[in-house]
Design an enzyme around this catalytic site. Structure first.
Site, PDB file in Angstrom:
ATOM      1  N   LYS A 221       0.809  -1.222   0.000  1.00  0.00           N
ATOM      2  CA  LYS A 221       0.000   0.000   0.000  1.00  0.00           C
ATOM      3  C   LYS A 221       0.840   1.267   0.000  1.00  0.00           C
ATOM      4  CE  LYS A 221      -4.457  -1.794   1.265  1.00  0.00           C
ATOM      5  NZ  LYS A 221      -5.536  -1.942   2.243  1.00  0.00           N
ATOM      6  N   ARG A 255      -4.008 -10.146   4.500  1.00  0.00           N
ATOM      7  CA  ARG A 255      -4.322 -10.133   3.066  1.00  0.00           C
ATOM      8  C   ARG A 255      -3.099  -9.620   2.302  1.00  0.00           C
ATOM      9  NH1 ARG A 255      -6.316  -6.453  -0.613  1.00  0.00           N
ATOM     10  NH2 ARG A 255      -7.776  -7.246  -2.153  1.00  0.00           N
TER      11      ARG A 255
HETATM   12  C1  8Y7 Z   1      -8.236  -4.277   1.603  1.00  0.00           C
HETATM   13  C2  8Y7 Z   1      -9.275  -5.050   1.080  1.00  0.00           C
HETATM   14  C3  8Y7 Z   1      -8.317  -3.926  -0.533  1.00  0.00           C
HETATM   15  C4  8Y7 Z   1      -7.994  -4.326   3.006  1.00  0.00           C
HETATM   16  C5  8Y7 Z   1      -9.837  -5.894   3.141  1.00  0.00           C
HETATM   17  C6  8Y7 Z   1      -5.359  -2.982  -2.003  1.00  0.00           C
HETATM   18  C7  8Y7 Z   1     -10.268  -5.402  -1.181  1.00  0.00           C
HETATM   19  C8  8Y7 Z   1      -6.639  -2.273  -2.032  1.00  0.00           C
HETATM   20  N1  8Y7 Z   1      -7.632  -3.594   0.577  1.00  0.00           N
HETATM   21  N2  8Y7 Z   1     -10.060  -5.852   1.826  1.00  0.00           N
HETATM   22  N3  8Y7 Z   1      -9.321  -4.813  -0.258  1.00  0.00           N
HETATM   23  N4  8Y7 Z   1      -8.834  -5.142   3.731  1.00  0.00           N
HETATM   24  N5  8Y7 Z   1     -10.598  -6.671   3.939  1.00  0.00           N
HETATM   25  O1  8Y7 Z   1      -4.333  -2.258  -2.062  1.00  0.00           O
HETATM   26  O2  8Y7 Z   1      -7.146  -3.654   3.587  1.00  0.00           O
HETATM   27  O3  8Y7 Z   1      -5.270  -4.213  -1.930  1.00  0.00           O
HETATM   28  S1  8Y7 Z   1      -8.053  -3.333  -2.151  1.00  0.00           S
END
Ligand code: 8Y7
Length: 279
Positions: A221, A255
């Site tokens: 990020k 994640r």
């Molecule tokens: C997150 C996410 C994204 C996160 C959860 C990226 C879909 C942006 N970030 N879902 N999604 N938590 N639960 O940079 O921080 O991956 S998208």
């Protein structure tokens, strides 16, 4: 703690790794690389071999300024991929969406978990999640993807995020969604400046103390890019550092784009946490 994801169980006694599988042509850091069923399936298999127990399939980019995707287009992107993974890989499939129609199609196609960056705030999402009866990750976000990074403001970011999540949990429970189906997430980077993200990490235990499994997504990020002055290709080390801190603070799901390396960081952090003081 065991989460039941439509017949597949997810053991959250130890932290688990969720691999990111974007099936969008415009995704933020792996733009278009895995667009298409075969590549997606191959990537899912690799992530499982590398230590992922969940694969998070997303068909709508949530990066700031991303194009709007119709329900039909989102379904057309994710369902073939979900079905292919379901038939060939033993893994919990998570659907990254805020749209009730996509949630329904994904769960019918073999997904076992809903990952909603809007925390079921879209019309009809609460009722849909209740009917589908699968675990849901409720994430905090301030504003909408288009404008959320413009000038996010907080008084006390930790208190505000905690209260938001507590409120969403109460609303879910009022809609009949059992507490044992809920995961919470502070939403790193979603309407947050670097200082807000840092504070949320420093005090992550406040969110862990809500006594629900906490998911952290910080992989590659922009906070890492900003603070270390590195491009998106150079954010792995920073992502792993943040992963270790999150696990140390009690996060139960991480994640990530980089499953193999993240699983190593998670396992090592977990070894430290498992040390008994008198042996
Ligand atoms: C997150 C996410 C994204 C996160 C959860 C990226 C879909 C942006 N970030 N879902 N999604 N938590 N639960 O940079 O921080 O991956 S998208």
């Amino acid at each position: 703690m065991i989460l039941d994801c439509r017949g597949k169980s997810l053991d959250l006694t130890y932290p688990q790794v969720m691999g990111i599988l974007n099936v969008t042509p415009d995704s933020f850091s792996d733009g278009g690389q895995f667009f298409g069923e075969d590549l997606a399936l191959k990537q899912a298999k690799q992530m499982v071999a590398d230590g992922a127990t969940i694969v998070d399939v997303g068909g709508e980019s949530t990066r700031p300024g991303a194009a709007i995707v119709t329900i039909e287009e989102e379904i057309a992107r994710v369902i073939p991929v979900i079905k292919a993974i379901e038939s060939e890989v033993d893994v919990v499939i998570s659907i990254d969406t805020s749209k009730p129609e996509v949630m329904r199609a994904a769960i019918a196609g073999g997904a076992g978990l809903i990952n909603d960056v809007q925390a079921l705030r879209v019309n009809g999402a609460l009722d849909t999640a209740f009917e589908l009866n699968v675990p849901v990750c409720l994430m905090h976000a301030q504003g909408t993807p288009k404008t959320m990074q413009d000038n996010p403001q907080y008084g006390d970011v930790v208190a505000e995020v905690t209260n938001f999540l507590l409120e969403r949990v109460k609303i879910c429970e009022a809609h009949g969604i059992n507490r044992d189906k809920l995961i919470i997430d502070p939403g790193f980077g979603f309407g947050k400046m670097a200082k807000h993200n840092l504070r949320l990490m420093k005090y992550l235990e406040k969110i862990v103390q809500l006594d629900l499994p906490v998911l952290v997504g910080i992989s590659r990020k922009s906070i890492i890019g900003e603070l270390l002055n590195v491009s998106v290709e150079e954010r792995l080390a920073g992502s792993l550092a943040m992963t270790s801190l999150a696990v140390w603070k009690g996060a139960k799901l991480i994640r990530t784009h980089d499953v193999r390396e993240t699983a190593q960081a998670v396992n090592l952090s977990n070894y430290v946490m498992q040390v008994e003081d008198f042996d």
